[in-house]
Write an enzyme that holds these catalytic residues in place. Structure first.
Site, mmCIF file in Angstrom:
data_model
loop_
_atom_site.group_PDB
_atom_site.id
_atom_site.type_symbol
_atom_site.label_atom_id
_atom_site.label_comp_id
_atom_site.label_asym_id
_atom_site.label_seq_id
_atom_site.Cartn_x
_atom_site.Cartn_y
_atom_site.Cartn_z
ATOM 1 N N ASP A 164 5.872 -55.174 -17.125
ATOM 2 C CA ASP A 164 6.473 -55.821 -18.287
ATOM 3 C C ASP A 164 5.554 -55.584 -19.496
ATOM 4 O O ASP A 164 5.205 -54.437 -19.783
ATOM 5 C CB ASP A 164 6.692 -57.308 -17.968
ATOM 6 C CG ASP A 164 7.512 -58.059 -18.995
ATOM 7 O OD1 ASP A 164 8.746 -57.886 -19.010
ATOM 8 O OD2 ASP A 164 6.921 -58.814 -19.782
ATOM 9 N N HIS A 167 13.748 -56.999 -11.968
ATOM 10 C CA HIS A 167 12.606 -56.874 -12.863
ATOM 11 C C HIS A 167 11.260 -57.109 -12.175
ATOM 12 O O HIS A 167 10.259 -56.487 -12.528
ATOM 13 C CB HIS A 167 12.772 -57.864 -14.015
ATOM 14 C CG HIS A 167 11.733 -57.758 -15.070
ATOM 15 N ND1 HIS A 167 11.472 -56.584 -15.742
ATOM 16 C CD2 HIS A 167 10.858 -58.674 -15.578
ATOM 17 C CE1 HIS A 167 10.512 -56.785 -16.634
ATOM 18 N NE2 HIS A 167 10.114 -58.039 -16.536
#
Length: 325
Positions: free
Chosen positions: A98, A297
């Site tokens: 991220d 994710h």
């Protein structure tokens, strides 16, 4: 994961530091902690590596600077090199998930002599600087649908909504961004009158296959203690980051690189179908692009075994090649 605090030039890091051998520094994103690499640390240590997993600036027990300029990739990259110095690490492989991904590739661009390689989780390398100021682009998109990138920009708004409900927010966000949900369905909601909890789906009861109640409780307790302001500062630094990254527009990433993401990761979807091709063109030593089916994710948690195998394979090839040179 046991942690310790270390002062580096007046800035306090909280780090997990285990093992010996070549160093692997693992950098998390939002909403994470060094704890987000709890599944990677034991296999890497067993494989003969020293693993350092810090709470990144703004998170956990690491310092939370006030100025958004402290959260640019350039600023974080320089702090990471200071941390390496303090730990007597001359060179490391950097793993970034991220927001951690651009932080580690910026470290490699600014300090290539300190970086043996990078592993990018979720966010593919992007050499092209946007022609539009990020906050302006976010505002334009938010006129069409709810966009967390825009919602997070105004200081205090998201904190007022999310800090009192930290555990609920984390549970719903973890689920929404996982392979078990289609995150972009959130875009069917308008921005007007909605907070993040208004648009996030309800989450199934814990435990899940990749997240236990105790693991969720660890995150919930930490963010209930600190609030989300430190992590949100990374979003609010987008414009400052855009200005600070001017020198790296179009620059290729020259270090050995491995990319891993969930096939259902909304970040890859939001970056567009050409993002992986652009990465291939601007990373000459790209040693693998892996999209893991069924994962979203949080790939290092959702597909821990596959991710660990891929990272260990990358490290083995990297250090075998170094020993032969």
């Amino acid at each position: 994961m046991e942690t310790r605090r270390i002062d580096v030039d007046g800035f306090t890091w909280n780090i997990h530091d285990a093992g010996s051998g070549p160093a692997v520094v693992c950098c998390h994103g939002f909403p994470g902690l060094g704890y987000s690499y709890r599944h990677q640390t034991p296999p890497l240590v067993d494989g003969g590596y020293r693993v350092v997993a810090p709470d990144m600036p703004g998170y956990g027990h690491t310092d939370r600077p006030r100025a958004v300029e402290e959260y640019t990739d350039v600023a974080v990259a320089d702090r990471l090199v200071g941390l390496l110095d303090a730990l007597d690490i001359d060179e490391a492989v950097l793993v970034g998930h991220d927001f951690g991904a651009p932080a580690v590739w910026t470290t490699a661009l600014r300090h290539p002599e300190r970086v043996a390689g990078v592993v990018l989780l979720s966010v593919p390398y992007n050499a092209d600087r946007s022609p539009v100021r990020p906050s302006e682009a976010f505002a334009a998109m938010a006129r069409r649908h709810f966009l967390h990138l825009h919602y997070f920009q105004e200081v205090g708004v998201a904190e007022a909504e999310l800090d009192p409900r930290a555990g609920e927010f984390l549970r719903r966000l973890f689920f929404a961004l996982s392979g078990g949900y289609r995150y972009l369905d959130i875009w069917t909601h308008p921005s007007e009158g909605n907070g993040y909890l208004d648009v996030l789906p309800e989450a199934p009861d814990l435990p899940w296959r990749w997240l236990t109640e105790a693991e969720h409780a660890h995150y919930a307790d930490e963010f209930a203690r600190t609030g989300f302001g430190g992590g949100l500062s990374w979003y609010r630094a987008y414009d400052a980051n855009w200005s600070a990254s001017r020198d790296y527009d179009g620059v290729s990433l020259g270090v050995p690189t491995l990319f891993i993401a969930g096939a259902q990761d909304p970040v890859v979807a939001m970056m567009g179908s050409g993002a992986l091709d652009r990465m291939r063109q601007s990373v000459p030593d790209l040693r693998g692009v892996h999209l893991l089916e069924g994962a979203g994710h949080f790939v290092q948690m959702e597909r821990r075994y596959e991710v660990n195998k891929l990272i260990l394979g990358f490290l083995s090839t990297l250090y075998r090649r170094k020993r032969s040179e």
